[in-house]
Write an enzyme that holds these catalytic residues in place. Structure first.
Site, PDB file in Angstrom:
ATOM      1  N   ASP A 196      -4.803 -30.729 -10.396  1.00 37.18           N
ATOM      2  CA  ASP A 196      -3.703 -31.426  -9.775  1.00 37.18           C
ATOM      3  C   ASP A 196      -4.167 -31.766  -8.356  1.00 37.18           C
ATOM      4  OD1 ASP A 196      -1.076 -32.232  -9.177  1.00 37.18           O
ATOM      5  OD2 ASP A 196      -0.723 -30.282  -8.241  1.00 37.18           O
ATOM      6  N   CYS A 230       0.839  -1.189   0.000  1.00 39.05           N
ATOM      7  CA  CYS A 230       0.000   0.000   0.000  1.00 39.05           C
ATOM      8  C   CYS A 230       0.874   1.237   0.000  1.00 39.05           C
ATOM      9  CB  CYS A 230      -0.947   0.004   1.200  1.00 39.05           C
ATOM     10  SG  CYS A 230      -0.089   0.133   2.763  1.00 39.05           S
ATOM     11  N   ASP A 284       3.337 -29.637 -13.383  1.00 43.05           N
ATOM     12  CA  ASP A 284       2.093 -29.216 -14.029  1.00 43.05           C
ATOM     13  C   ASP A 284       2.327 -28.180 -15.120  1.00 43.05           C
ATOM     14  OD1 ASP A 284       0.526 -30.736 -12.245  1.00 43.05           O
ATOM     15  OD2 ASP A 284       0.742 -29.182 -10.737  1.00 43.05           O
ATOM     16  N   ASP A 336      -0.003 -26.480  -9.305  1.00 43.38           N
ATOM     17  CA  ASP A 336       0.947 -25.646  -8.585  1.00 43.38           C
ATOM     18  C   ASP A 336       2.389 -26.085  -8.751  1.00 43.38           C
ATOM     19  OD1 ASP A 336       0.795 -27.983  -7.094  1.00 43.38           O
ATOM     20  OD2 ASP A 336       1.366 -26.927  -5.263  1.00 43.38           O
ATOM     21  N   CYS A 358       3.311   1.686   2.793  1.00 44.42           N
ATOM     22  CA  CYS A 358       4.535   0.885   2.674  1.00 44.42           C
ATOM     23  C   CYS A 358       5.549   1.634   1.819  1.00 44.42           C
ATOM     24  CB  CYS A 358       4.255  -0.463   2.010  1.00 44.42           C
ATOM     25  SG  CYS A 358       3.007  -1.433   2.823  1.00 44.42           S
TER      26      CYS A 358
END
Lengths: 818, 55
Positions: A510, A104, A717, A713, A107
């Site tokens: 997966d 943000c 894959d 993930d 930050c």
């Protein structure tokens, strides 16, 4: 009030994570706050002492957990890295780094302020929207690694950006787009002013000289708008003509040029009307819609860049005399002996030289638990070293490794993925054909009846049938959909992802990491010797410390989900003591240690514990469960299992309601796959699948006419993600999957898939409505234009009105539906 | 309506000035970050940037 808040801490003040039993505290703005770890506490202490504690009041998101250990940034100082990522500026060097923690505006402000305090920093620009920090420093006054360490200590651990060339291109493109849009806006408004003066002359009383003066001025103002701001459309027209394909770009470019050149001709020969305003308004409206769509997607791409977590990659080579040298991964040769630290990924294929080692191959094969390898076993590049450092002899490097083969498979699959015809391009083709036929007929009719007006009427007809709303229909809807999805944690990375997603009928999932987590079942914890479940969990979590393998994470999660955290007497040695007592950490460390293949042992609260296999921890026969004991007597037994993710069942049910047929494709065993499929009510599953098998299955389905989506993930894959018609990856999945996927899921992952498909289908519906509306408007306007009845101002009004309708209709997508 | 001969070129000149100013602003990074500066008015500037030269 403030004291009340501090007295009942709900989570770490810095990062909002669960507080340990003995949380370190720091007084910030006069209130004592508790922190989850020494890292967060140190960050808060620094922020307070630097006078920047207003950061905590202004931020909108919690910061990320600060690692207590200082990361070593010396690798960034290597000449190879600096050559690729930094460049010289007057007075020093400049580098762009990414940080996923930059969330943000507060930050960004904190980063600016923190770095500007360091000596030798010339300039800092932190941009929360792009997650990038541009840093200019004087190398003779300060080391880059020191500045990066400061960032890391505040929770903004920097990672490498995508390279100097790409970062500069990105900035150049952004500025070019803003310039085009601004120029189009300023120019179009001014051209409208002059056009207005011409419109208001309804009774044609304006002297010809004044009229022509105004027309020439409009020509002067419109020319840069059409040729500079409108260049993307003209380029699209040229490309379409070269490739002989009638796309929406061709239609848009042709309309802009037609309206412009028709007006130039009429200005030169002093004809009845000019349409400069139509031309520039078209440029401005279309450019706005396109830029909104591109910027929404660009924000997503920028987030994904930060997720890739690029760090300088070096390998440690063991020389003949046993010393270690850091070398770039490109310099690894077959036969080298490499050392891989715990938590690092293996840089090249090799054979193990140590007696045994535990490796996490989840991302490579889908195997959920770390596997044990013995001396001489092959080790694949891309697997993660668990528990303790290992040594290996390299047998394959670079293009020959398993990882490189997968990357090649991925690239191949990407070129072979089937393309869906875009609805907008089809509409554009039909529209262009219709208008051309109408123009020829009208020209013929007028030529026969009143040849003097034929040219003028046909020109007017072509300009009035300008397909502004038609061209806006798709980008406006896509921009709204991309934005709506981003708010729900789905980042759309590729341009036509939303369109293809609407047509999806098959989803391949997966299993490991997608449908299941390695989880410790709290209700199956058995305790012996009078301790409570929460106590043994806290001890086990403390023993695991900051280890990263899935089992350690499972213990931490189980301990954190307890109703109330037990107090473990005295310092635990795992960084949970108050920050003022660093001595506590030292006591516990002497007998601590990982025993590969067996478990872990260490001291918690002054007592010695072992956690691991039954024969190691409690002197019993191994039964596959994890035991806690002191080496002789058992204290607790934990069963570790693959559990469905919390929302998996609900997400699968929602997907089935959307008439999506679901398949499971996993590298794991048949029993594991069958169990999960049974629990979720999925009939079709395939186990022990290699990446090639998965890809072949997806391609077979595509040949059978299905539109296939894939969610995964792991590195295994990635090829099928690239080959599927449209694919999802997880933000915390392997970096290679981000490269292959069209959409990236952050947060509550599985629900995001069903939500994206629902949004995509609504988008398709709205695009269709828009196309129908735009076509209807043109069909109605066409006869009037053919009869020569439409005044230019009426045409402009109609165009703007129908475009507005299309945009408002698209905006319905950003209204939140669940 | 001869005044138009003065006013219209004047308007075009102003337009050129506006475009030039816009181009300058974009080239100098004024539009690179559209989010962070929104926060600036809320912050008391704890440490003016000049301070770092002092230490």
């Amino acid at each position: 009030m403030a004291a009340l808040v501090a007295g009942l801490p709900s989570g770490c003040f810095h990062c909002a994570e669960v507080l340990p039993a003995q949380a370190p505290t720091v007084a910030v703005d006069g209130v004592t706050r508790a922190f989850c770890c020494d890292g967060c506490a140190a960050a808060a202490l620094w922020i307070r002492d630097a006078g920047l504690s207003q950061y905590y009041r202004l931020r909108r998101d919690e910061a990320r957990r600060v690692s207590a250990e200082e990361e070593d940034f010396s690798a960034w100082m290597q000449p190879e890295i600096l050559a690729e990522h930094a460049w010289a500026v007057p007075g020093g060097m400049e580098i762009v780094v990414l940080s996923a923690g930059l969330r943000c505006a507060a930050c960004a402000w904190l980063v600016d302020q923190a770095l500007m305090r360091e000596n030798g920093v010339l300039d800092v620009t932190a941009n929360a929207a792009t997650g990038r920090i541009r840093l200019r420093w004087n190398p003779s006054a300060v080391d880059l690694s020191k500045l990066l360490q400061r960032l890391g200590a505040l929770g903004f651990a920097p990672v490498l950006a995508t390279g100097t060339a790409r970062e500069r291109t990105r900035r150049r493109e952004w500025r070019r787009d803003v310039l085009r849009l601004g120029l189009a806006g300023i120019g179009a408004m001014q051209a409208m002013m002059f056009a207005e003066a011409l419109y208001l002359d309804t009774a044609a009383q304006m002297p010809v000289a004044t009229r022509d003066f105004l027309r020439w001025t409009t020509l002067l103002v419109s020319t840069p708008v059409v040729f500079i701001a409108g260049w993307p459309f003209i380029a699209g027209l040229l490309r379409g003509l070269r490739e002989r394909s009638a796309t929406m770009d061709v239609l848009a470019g042709a309309s802009i040029l037609l309206a412009y050149f028709a007006s130039v001709v009429e200005t030169l020969r002093g004809g009845g009307q000019v349409w400069f305003d139509a031309s520039v308004m078209f440029v401005f409206l279309l450019l706005t819609a396109r830029q909104l769509e591109q910027w929404a997607r660009r924000r997503a791409t920028l987030c994904v860049d930060a997720l890739a977590q690029r760090r300088p990659v070096f390998a440690q080579r063991e020389e003949g005399d046993g010393t270690l040298t850091r070398i770039a991964t490109a310099k690894i040769r077959v036969g080298d002996v490499l050392r891989v630290d715990a938590g690092d990924s293996v840089p090249a294929d090799g054979v193990l030289l140590d007696a045994q080692a535990a490796l996490d191959e989840a991302l490579l094969t889908g195997e959920a638990l770390p596997v044990l390898r013995r001396r001489g076993d092959p080790i694949a590049a891309g697997s993660n070293c668990c528990e303790r450092p290992l040594r290996l002899r390299v047998v394959r490097v670079g293009g020959d490794t398993r990882l490189a083969q997968l990357v090649r498979l991925l690239e191949q699959a990407q070129t072979q993925r089937p393309r869906l015809a875009r609805a907008a391009d089809r509409a554009a083709r039909q529209f262009a054909n219709g208008v051309l036929i109408a123009a020829v007929l009208v020209f013929g009719a007028w030529w026969w009846w009143q040849p003097a007006r034929a040219f003028e009427v046909v020109l007017a007809l072509l300009v009035i049938s300008c397909p502004c709303a038609l061209a806006l229909a798709l980008p406006a809807a896509l921009a709204a959909a991309t934005d709506a999805l981003a708010r729900r944690g789905v980042l759309v990375v590729r341009a036509d992802a939303v369109e293809v997603l609407a047509a999806v009928d098959t989803l391949i999932l997966d299993k490991t990491g997608t449908l299941t987590d390695t989880r410790l079942a709290r209700d199956t914890v058995q305790t012996f010797g009078g301790m409570t479940c929460d106590e043994v969990l806290a001890i086990a979590a403390s023993l695991q410390g900051d280890a990263t393998h899935p089992l350690a994470a499972a213990f931490r999660a189980a301990a954190a989900s307890g109703p109330e955290l037990p107090r473990v007497a005295s310092g635990t040695g795992q960084g949970t003591g108050p920050i003022a007592e660093p001595g506590a950490a030292e006591q516990a460390q002497i007998p601590c240690g990982l025993r590969p293949g067996l478990g872990i042992e260490g001291c918690v609260g002054g007592r010695h514990y072992r956690l691991g296999r039954a024969d190691f921890a409690a002197a019993r026969d191994d039964d596959g469960a994890v035991w806690l004991g002191d080496g002789q007597t058992a204290l607790a037994r934990f069963s570790v299992e693959q559990q469905l993710r919390a929302n998996a069942a609900a997400a699968v049910a929602t997907l089935q309601q959307l008439n999506i047929s679901i398949e499971i494709s996993t590298g794991d065993s048949a029993e594991a796959a069958a169990a999960v499929a049974g629990q979720l009510g999925i009939n079709c599953w395939r186990a022990r699948q290699t990446p090639e098998d998965k890809l072949a299955r997806a391609q077979a389905l595509q040949r059978a006419g299905h539109v296939v989506s894939m969610l995964g993930d792991g590195i295994n894959d990635a090829p099928v993600l690239a080959g599927a018609s449209v694919s999802f990856a997880f933000a915390d999945g392997a970096a290679l999957t981000h490269r292959a996927a069209d959409l990236v899921l952050t947060g509550n992952a599985l629900a995001g898939v069903a939500h994206s498909i629902a949004v995509a289908r609504r988008t398709r519906r709205i695009v269709r409505q828009n196309l129908v509306w735009a076509a209807t408007y043109n069909v109605v306007a066409l006869p009037f234009a053919a009869l020569g009845w439409v005044a230019p101002w009426l045409a402009a009004l109609g165009m703007a009105g129908s475009s507005l309708f299309v945009v408002l209709n698209a905006l319905r997508l950003s209204r939140s539906h669940t | 309506m001869t005044i138009l001969l003065l006013l219209v070129p004047l308007a075009v000149l102003l337009l050129a000035a506006a475009v030039a100013a816009f181009v300058w602003a974009v080239r100098h990074g004024q539009f690179d970050d559209l989010d962070t500066p929104a926060l600036a008015p809320l912050l008391e500037d704890a440490a003016p940037p000049l301070q770092r030269h002092a230490d």
